[in-house]
Every structure is written in C-alpha cells, then in structure tokens.
Design an enzyme around this catalytic site. Structure first.
Site, PDB file in Angstrom:
ATOM      1  N   HIS A  71       1.247  -1.511  -0.067  1.00 35.96           N
ATOM      2  CA  HIS A  71      -0.438  -0.301   0.173  1.00 35.96           C
ATOM      3  C   HIS A  71       1.248   1.455  -0.224  1.00 35.96           C
ATOM      4  O   HIS A  71       0.527   2.089  -0.230  1.00 35.96           O
ATOM      5  CB  HIS A  71      -0.941   0.288   1.385  1.00 35.96           C
ATOM      6  N   ASP A 116      -0.077  -7.498   1.177  1.00 31.82           N
ATOM      7  CA  ASP A 116       0.188  -5.983   1.451  1.00 31.82           C
ATOM      8  C   ASP A 116       1.511  -6.640   1.654  1.00 31.82           C
ATOM      9  O   ASP A 116       1.987  -5.818   2.645  1.00 31.82           O
ATOM     10  CB  ASP A 116      -0.511  -5.291   3.284  1.00 31.82           C
ATOM     11  N   GLN A 207       0.209   5.836  11.926  1.00 33.10           N
ATOM     12  CA  GLN A 207       0.603   6.530  10.451  1.00 33.10           C
ATOM     13  C   GLN A 207       2.201   6.897  10.367  1.00 33.10           C
ATOM     14  O   GLN A 207       2.887   7.560  10.989  1.00 33.10           O
ATOM     15  CB  GLN A 207      -0.392   7.743   9.955  1.00 33.10           C
ATOM     16  N   GLY A 208       3.078   7.143   8.932  1.00 28.10           N
ATOM     17  CA  GLY A 208       4.492   7.396   8.308  1.00 28.10           C
ATOM     18  C   GLY A 208       5.181   5.663   9.014  1.00 28.10           C
ATOM     19  O   GLY A 208       6.845   5.397   9.061  1.00 28.10           O
ATOM     20  N   ASP A 209       4.511   4.701  10.151  1.00 28.49           N
ATOM     21  CA  ASP A 209       5.445   3.226  10.079  1.00 28.49           C
ATOM     22  C   ASP A 209       4.506   1.765   8.818  1.00 28.49           C
ATOM     23  O   ASP A 209       5.610   1.383   9.205  1.00 28.49           O
ATOM     24  CB  ASP A 209       4.771   3.034  11.371  1.00 28.49           C
ATOM     25  N   SER A 210       3.860   2.585   8.425  1.00 27.54           N
ATOM     26  CA  SER A 210       3.672   1.527   7.780  1.00 27.54           C
ATOM     27  C   SER A 210       4.807   0.406   6.708  1.00 27.54           C
ATOM     28  O   SER A 210       5.442   1.775   5.947  1.00 27.54           O
ATOM     29  CB  SER A 210       2.458   2.233   6.365  1.00 27.54           C
TER      30      SER A 210
END
Length: 256
Positions: A71, A116, A207-210
């Site tokens: 993603h 993913d 958020q931002g760790d994906s």
C-alpha cells in the site's frame, strides 16, 4: 497502520470489520507508546521517501532489496522514490539511494489489505556496517504472546500529521491469526491468512510506520500494514505475515 517498536500500520476500511464509533480509518502507520532509539539497534530499518519526505518504513533484505508494504507503493513513480539507510533520522545522515524498480504482490487488495507486501530494488548497493544490516525472514509465525518490536518514524499520536525526526520503537506482544480473528478482538474475519497481529495496551504502530518491520526472535515476522486507530483498545495492529509470504518475497527479490 504500521505497528511495532515504533511502527505504525495503515488504517483502512476493511469490509466486515466493525468500526469504533467516531474513529475514522486512516492510511499509514505510526508508533504510539514507544521510545526513541538509534539505528544501531535496528540497522535493517530504512525510511522510504517520496519527493524528499518520509512516507513509509521498510526493512533491508539484501544490499539491493528492501521489503515494505504494497500500500506504500500504489501508483507511485520510481522517479520520486528514495530510501535512507544507516541513520537514526529520516531527514539526515546515513545514505540516500534512488529506487530503480519495485514489485507489489500480485494478490494485494486495497480493500481487504490481503497480501500487503512489496519488494524494492535499489539503483545502487548498500554497504553493510554497524548501522546498515540485512535481516532474515521468519520461517514460521511466532507463537501467540511472543515478544516483538516495531520501529519507525510514524506519528506518536493517532490522527497527528507530525512525524518525529528520530527513529522510535515499541515493544508489543504477538497475537496469533486465530486469536486476532476471534471474538476477543474487534476485527473478526477481516483478519485473513496472510496477516498476523500484535497488541499491548497503549502501544502500537501508527501513520508513517507502514511498511516497517516487526521483529521477533531476531527475524522479520511482520510488515506494518493496517489497523483501526493507533493503540485503540481491542484493535491490535495488523501486519503482513512474513512467514506466510516468505516464498513470494524470495521469488520477487530475484525477479524485480
């Protein structure tokens, strides 16, 4: 959302999963309830950057291959992608390398977050050192309750747009697929066979760790993927299960 020592998964709407009242799903991940760390503690960690800004995390698989979440790369041109490795800070230090190609899992679904995972090929090779190292892939998923760590530069509060500049991590406990999809938690059948969860009250990726790493037993066991909120009660962070997707990673790394 990305989850782990300061890893956050992407939040997405997943069909069939109950959504907590007033909590909107959000993309990407962050680390909540963690602490600052240095790259020498997690030398496989990289910052995946778009047009000079941190967008996701990732893990070093070899001198030229990075593992991240599919993603993170949907519809993105390689011309704006770089990775920073070997630094505790996403915006300075270490080495900054151009991305030459990437491959998303062909079975990835943005609606269910199944499969993913993605691999990136770098335009030049990393030089391994005390701050730049590859990490091995899990052969089997860790047991329910196993200790794990997640790391990244994701936000430290759910819904925040501000990213810390220094790398962070959080310690979490693995929640098996069977347990995560049970009535003990809120996801139900939205958690599928290529996923693994992790949960510790007040701690999560965000958020931002994906795309970043969840590590247990010295190997990569998860890739920060999604979740409802960050550190939301009874909603674990959900990660791509590296053991279940290992054969795809090995094959894709050879062909990307």
């Amino acid at each position: 959302m990305l989850k782990f020592v300061i890893v956050l998964s992407a939040f997405v709407c997943v069909l069939g999963a109950p959504q907590p009242e007033g909590l909107l799903p959000q993309l990407d991940g962050r680390i909540v309830g963690g602490a600052a760390t240095t790259i020498s503690s997690v030398p496989w960690q990289i910052s995946l950057q778009r047009s000079g800004s941190h967008s996701c995390g990732g893990s070093i698989y070899s001198s030229t291959i990075i593992i991240t979440a599919a993603h993170c790369l949907q519809g993105v041109s390689t011309s704006i992608l770089k990775i920073r490795a070997g630094s505790s800070y996403w915006n300075s230090g270490g080495v900054l390398l151009q991305v030459s190609a990437y491959s998303n899992h062909e079975g990835y679904s943005s609606s269910t977050m199944q499969n993913d995972i993605a691999v990136i090929r770098l335009a030049s090779s990393l030089s391994f050192s005390s701050t730049i190292k590859a990490i091995g892939l899990a052969d089997t998923a860790p047991a329910d309750g196993a200790a794990a760590a997640v790391s990244g530069w994701g936000t430290t509060v759910s819904g925040s747009a501000a990213l810390p500049t220094q790398l962070r991590y959080v310690n979490v406990s693995v929640v098996s697929l069977a347990n995560c999809s049970s009535s003990s938690y809120g996801y139900g059948n939205a958690v599928t066979e290529t996923m693994i969860c992790a949960y510790t009250a007040g701690k999560d990726s965000c958020q931002g760790d994906s795309g970043g790493p969840m590590v247990s037993g010295g190997v990569l066991v998860g890739v920060v993927s999604w979740g409802y909120g960050c550190a939301y009660a009874n909603y674990p962070g959900v990660y791509s299960d590296v053991a279940a997707l290992r054969s795809w990673v090995v094959s894709a790394a050879d062909s990307v």
